[in-house]
Design an enzyme around this catalytic site. Structure first.
Site, mmCIF file in Angstrom:
data_model
loop_
_atom_site.group_PDB
_atom_site.id
_atom_site.type_symbol
_atom_site.label_atom_id
_atom_site.label_comp_id
_atom_site.label_asym_id
_atom_site.label_seq_id
_atom_site.Cartn_x
_atom_site.Cartn_y
_atom_site.Cartn_z
ATOM 1 C CE LYS A 83 -4.256 1.018 2.547
ATOM 2 N NZ LYS A 83 -4.835 0.852 3.879
HETATM 3 C C1 E4P Z 1 -8.216 1.824 4.072
HETATM 4 O O1 E4P Z 1 -7.398 1.127 3.559
HETATM 5 C C2 E4P Z 1 -7.979 2.599 5.294
HETATM 6 O O2 E4P Z 1 -7.190 1.806 6.135
HETATM 7 C C3 E4P Z 1 -9.229 2.927 6.065
HETATM 8 O O3 E4P Z 1 -10.386 2.493 5.407
HETATM 9 C C4 E4P Z 1 -9.296 4.318 6.578
HETATM 10 O O4 E4P Z 1 -10.472 4.480 7.301
HETATM 11 P P1 E4P Z 1 -10.707 5.668 8.351
HETATM 12 O O5 E4P Z 1 -11.021 6.912 7.588
HETATM 13 O O6 E4P Z 1 -11.870 5.216 9.174
HETATM 14 O O7 E4P Z 1 -9.437 5.797 9.157
#
Ligand code: E4P
Length: 221
Positions: A83
């Site tokens: 990622k």
């Molecule tokens: C996605 O890969 C992220 O880890 C995640 O969905 C972020 O979510 P949040 O806005 O609740 O932190």
């Protein structure tokens, strides 16, 4: 639609994986930090428990750092998706890693143009954060509609991974649009399982069964 769990919590991962619900996992540095301990142990465990894609995020912000970390992360398993953030260096890393056969998830996507560019760079997944857009007064689900329309006009193999999901209706709406993947906090997946009428219905079935049994104690299914 694939369901990923957005967590580094091993207990939740095991629980929902045993129900056959999980196609993959997404993590990020905040989720790792929330669990505490050594993230290496968590990453090792998660990649063993889950057969599907597990997104593990780099913390470097420069190209070479991302490549180095991406390759190290990939050593945890062949199901690891690296990622990277939606930045110029992130896209450069996406292109290099993808050309070497290492799948990439481009994260922190907040506009249709960012999604388009991530797809051009060879990303396997783009992660638009809908809840965070809702938080600042923009309609996150509109972003999913726009990306879906753009990707369906062309031959991108990139999948839309709807992220930053806050409640079950986000999931219903993403599924109606035809998004490829949703990544859910365990609390949202828990809510999706429940309905008050299911609970009441089961209580009634069981109390009626007890009534029947009171006249015939030897009765069994
Ligand atoms: C996605 O890969 C992220 O880890 C995640 O969905 C972020 O979510 P949040 O806005 O609740 O932190």
């Amino acid at each position: 639609m694939k369901i990923f769990l957005d967590t580094a919590n091993l207990e939740s991962i095991k629980k929902f994986n045993d129900m056959g619900l999980l196609d993959g996992i997404t993590t990020n540095p905040s989720l790792m930090s929330k669990e505490g301990g050594n993230p290496k142990d968590a990453m090792e465990e998660i990649t063993k428990i889950i057969q599907g894609d597990v997104s593990l995020e780099v913390v470097s912000t420069d190209y070479s750092g991302m490549i180095e970390e991406g390759k190290r992360l990939r050593e945890y398993g062949t199901n690891v998706v690296v990622k990277v953030p939606m930045t110029p260096d992130g896209l450069k890393a996406c292109k290099s890693l993808s050309s070497e056969g290492i799948p990439v998830n481009v994260t922190l996507v907040f506009s249709p143009n960012q999604a388009l560019l991530a797809a051009k760079s060879g990303a396997k997944y783009v992660s638009p954060f809908i809840g965070r857009l809702d938080d600042v007064g923009q309609d996150g689900m509109n972003l999913i509609k726009d990306i879906e329309e753009i990707f369906s006009n062309y031959d991108f193999g990139t999948e839309i991974l709807v992220a930053s999901i806050r409640h079950p209706m986000h999931v219903v709406d993403a599924a109606k649009i035809g998004a490829d993947v949703v990544t859910l906090p365990p609390s949202v997946l828990e809510k999706m399982l429940e309905h008050p009428l299911t609970k009441i219905g089961l209580e009634n079935f069981l109390s009626d069964w007890e009534k029947l049994k009171s006249g015939n104690p030897d009765i069994k299914i």
